[in-house]
Design an enzyme around this catalytic site. Structure first.
Site, PDB file in Angstrom:
ATOM      1  N   ASN A 148       3.380   1.311  -3.245  1.00 41.40           N
ATOM      2  CA  ASN A 148       3.113   0.749  -4.587  1.00 41.40           C
ATOM      3  C   ASN A 148       4.341   0.991  -5.457  1.00 41.40           C
ATOM      4  O   ASN A 148       4.440   2.029  -6.123  1.00 41.40           O
ATOM      5  CB  ASN A 148       1.923   1.463  -5.260  1.00 41.40           C
ATOM      6  CG  ASN A 148       0.574   1.031  -4.736  1.00 41.40           C
ATOM      7  OD1 ASN A 148       0.477   0.152  -3.893  1.00 41.40           O
ATOM      8  ND2 ASN A 148      -0.474   1.635  -5.246  1.00 41.40           N
ATOM      9  N   HIS A 164       0.257  -2.679   4.615  1.00 42.95           N
ATOM     10  CA  HIS A 164       0.186  -1.243   4.300  1.00 42.95           C
ATOM     11  C   HIS A 164      -1.047  -0.561   4.858  1.00 42.95           C
ATOM     12  O   HIS A 164      -1.120   0.659   4.875  1.00 42.95           O
ATOM     13  CB  HIS A 164       0.297  -1.011   2.795  1.00 42.95           C
ATOM     14  CG  HIS A 164      -1.006  -1.066   2.042  1.00 42.95           C
ATOM     15  ND1 HIS A 164      -1.850  -2.140   2.099  1.00 42.95           N
ATOM     16  CD2 HIS A 164      -1.591  -0.176   1.215  1.00 42.95           C
ATOM     17  CE1 HIS A 164      -2.906  -1.902   1.337  1.00 42.95           C
ATOM     18  NE2 HIS A 164      -2.784  -0.718   0.791  1.00 42.95           N
TER      19      HIS A 164
END
Lengths: 476, 126
Positions: A325, A399
């Site tokens: 992130n 991810h």
């Protein structure tokens, strides 16, 4: 998602043609079955991001994409400051620099089988996890600012780990350009006693076994062989990152009209890169990246302490540490010309290919390890960045598995205690302070991580190297 | 995770949205209303005020290590003043499933229905 809305450019790439205010196309990487399962909101959000000022090339979504706020989770978008590009707090996410770190242990499966239970207990005892948990470090103002400037390097200076750990962390363990003075007192107060804590939700520390090797050359470069025991840590910047996300979302939403940015929705709140709010966010966000790197470094130290009590022969050394992130300044080819871009990855992993100058020497020849966390009962994967991926979404990959079911649905469907017992029956020890939390994190509530990783591999985003099976999981 | 509060006024809908947010974390009925704190917020409109209200609660929960179960919201227009009651988080007693990271602008809506009842909703990040 309705397939009729998309143009299939290749087996795993689906295009959204520019329409309305979209400045660039949208591109979703997925198989036909993953696209069909994907929420329609991902389509809307990929399209909305494509309408933001200064976006370059395309608005991308990874195979694990799902509905986020503003940007989809699994979204990748890059902006050019010289073309009025923006930076967005919603494009990074609330848990700034949440990521995965994987550690070698030097152990094999047979070394831990007899001590799995005391090892699980020692890790659970040592590593604070769950709602309201606090670490043993309390940072006052000056030290907080030093931590926010130094990241994992600060942690190593304070005795949490070794210098050689830093080489194996993105940004070599310390994000440049951090401005602790842009981090509010509220954010610092929220973080004061949270260093070295896992947090909650989908965060975890797992002891895992390498069960399969797909790419012998990359596995050798990563020092992985079948049967090896590794440790993976998934967590982020804790309360500090969450508070900054909250504050900047508001500042950007209120200031957008001042900057002449027309937002289709408040949740797309953003600011020009070269504006007071934009610069302030970048400085604060980089400080939060350092907070996350320091946090994972301290947890690594605690894991080493736990292992040393149960398995003194263990040597925990870093394979790599990735953040999924972030917004980072990187150089990528745009129309064949190297261009400085602000690459937002929200629930997406950087995946530099072989030869990239930012990789440590030992990994430069093979490429960057891409660490993909699965759900607690299934599997995690290690992939490697590829040359081919550089021409794709700014060297990015997926991810994780991504949720397939809401927490509410999961809580109704599974019972935490029974899940823990069932998983123990199949050799996976779960340690958690909340049985409801376990139910909400049930493996069945997530997409099939193998299907996600296969698409990342087939589409050329990154290449599969190894599969990891969990043996012990300390849940956040 | 989406939360939604209903009430006969904006303030009541805000109170119920706060109960819903606690329910994301734990069963609100397990949280004893033994300790009182006060919260004040100000925002340009009702929707931003809802997000501010919820985020003020997130901040108080995080820094005081508390959970809240009773809420009384006062105020009109851009301002809000509230008294909230709860207790220190106890993992054995409350079994908190997740911590809320923050309230977002996703599906954000505050307004009256045609029958005069109010709704206050948004997605909270966990």
């Amino acid at each position: 998602m309705d397939l009729n809305l998309l143009k299939r450019e290749s087996e795993f790439a689906w295009h959204i043609e520019p329409q309305g205010k979209m400045r660039v196309p949208g591109v979703i990487y997925a198989s036909e079955s993953l696209i069909k399962e994907m929420d329609h909101k991902v389509y809307e959000q990929v399209s909305n991001v494509a309408a933001l000022p200064g976006i370059v090339d395309a608005s991308y979504a990874m195979p694990d994409a799902h509905w986020g706020y503003g940007f989809p989770i699994g979204g990748v978008a890059a902006f050019d400051a010289e073309r009025g590009g923006i930076v967005s707090a919603g494009g990074v996410g609330f848990d700034i620099s949440c990521g995965v770190r994987t550690l070698h242990t030097g152990l094999k499966r047979e070394d831990i089988e007899a001590v799995k239970k005391p090892l699980a207990d020692a890790l659970f005892h040592k590593i604070p996890a769950g709602v309201g948990s606090t670490g043993r470090i309390r940072l006052e103002r000056e030290e907080m600012d030093e931590m926010l400037s130094g990241g994992a390097a600060w942690a190593v200076q304070h005795g949490f780990g070794q210098r050689e750990d830093l080489e194996r962390i993105e940004e070599h363990g310390s994000m440049r350009g951090a401005r602790p003075e842009e981090v509010s007192d509220h954010a610092k107060k929220r973080q004061r006693d949270q260093m070295g804590t896992l947090g909650s939700g989908n965060h975890y520390l797992e002891v895992q076994q390498v069960t399969e090797i797909y790419d012998a050359e990359a596995a050798a470069a990563f020092n992985l062989t079948a049967g090896d025991i590794v440790v993976s840590i998934h967590c982020g910047s804790r309360g500090l990152g969450h508070q900054l996300g909250t504050e900047f979302l508001k500042r950007m939403a209120i200031n957008a009209s001042e900057y002449g940015i027309e937002l289709p929705d408040r949740e797309l709140a953003c600011a020009p890169i070269d504006s007071p709010v934009g610069r302030s966010y970048l400085g604060a966000m980089r400080a939060a990246i350092n907070c996350a790197l320091a946090n994972r470094q301290i947890i690594t130290h605690l894991a080493r302490e736990a292992f040393s009590k149960v398995l003194p022969q263990a040597r925990l050394s870093l394979l790599y540490d990735v953040s999924h992130n972030t917004c980072k300044v990187e150089e990528h080819a745009v129309n064949g010309r190297p261009t400085r871009l602000f690459v937002h990855r929200k629930g997406a992993t950087r995946a530099f290919g072989p030869g990239h100058a930012d990789l440590p020497e030992a990994l430069r020849k093979i490429g960057q390890p891409v660490l993909i966390g699965g759900s607690m009962g299934t599997a995690s994967y290690i992939l490697v960045g590829t040359k081919q991926g550089e021409a794709l979404p700014f060297s990015s990959s997926c991810h994780g598995a991504g949720r397939a079911m809401s927490r509410h649905q999961a809580k109704r469907k599974w019972q935490g205690r029974k899940l823990v017992d069932d998983l123990a029956g199949s050799g996976i020890l779960i340690r958690s302070r909340s049985m409801r939390g376990v139910a909400e994190e049930a493996p069945g509530a997530y997409k099939d991580v193998s299907a996600v990783v296969d698409v990342a591999d087939h589409a050329g985003l990154s290449r599969k190297v190894a599969r990891l099976k969990p043996l012990v999981c300390v849940k956040g | 995770m989406g939360i939604r509060g209903f009430g006969n006024s904006r303030n009541e809908a805000f109170e119920q949205a706060a109960v819903a947010m606690t329910a994301v974390i734990t069963d609100p009925q397990t949280v004893d209303a033994t300790k009182e704190i006060e919260i004040s917020c100000e925002a340009p409109d009702d929707e931003l005020l809802l997000v501010d209200w919820l985020n003020a609660l997130v901040y108080e929960m995080a820094t005081r290590k508390m959970l809240f179960s009773r809420f009384e919201v006062d105020g009109t227009g851009k301002r809000l003043h509230a008294q909230v009651w709860g207790e220190t988080v106890n993992s054995d007693k409350h079994q908190p499933a997740v911590e809320v990271k923050g309230a977002t602008y996703t599906t954000l809506h505050v307004g009256p229905h045609t029958d005069g009842t109010w709704v206050a909703q948004c997605v909270v990040d966990v």
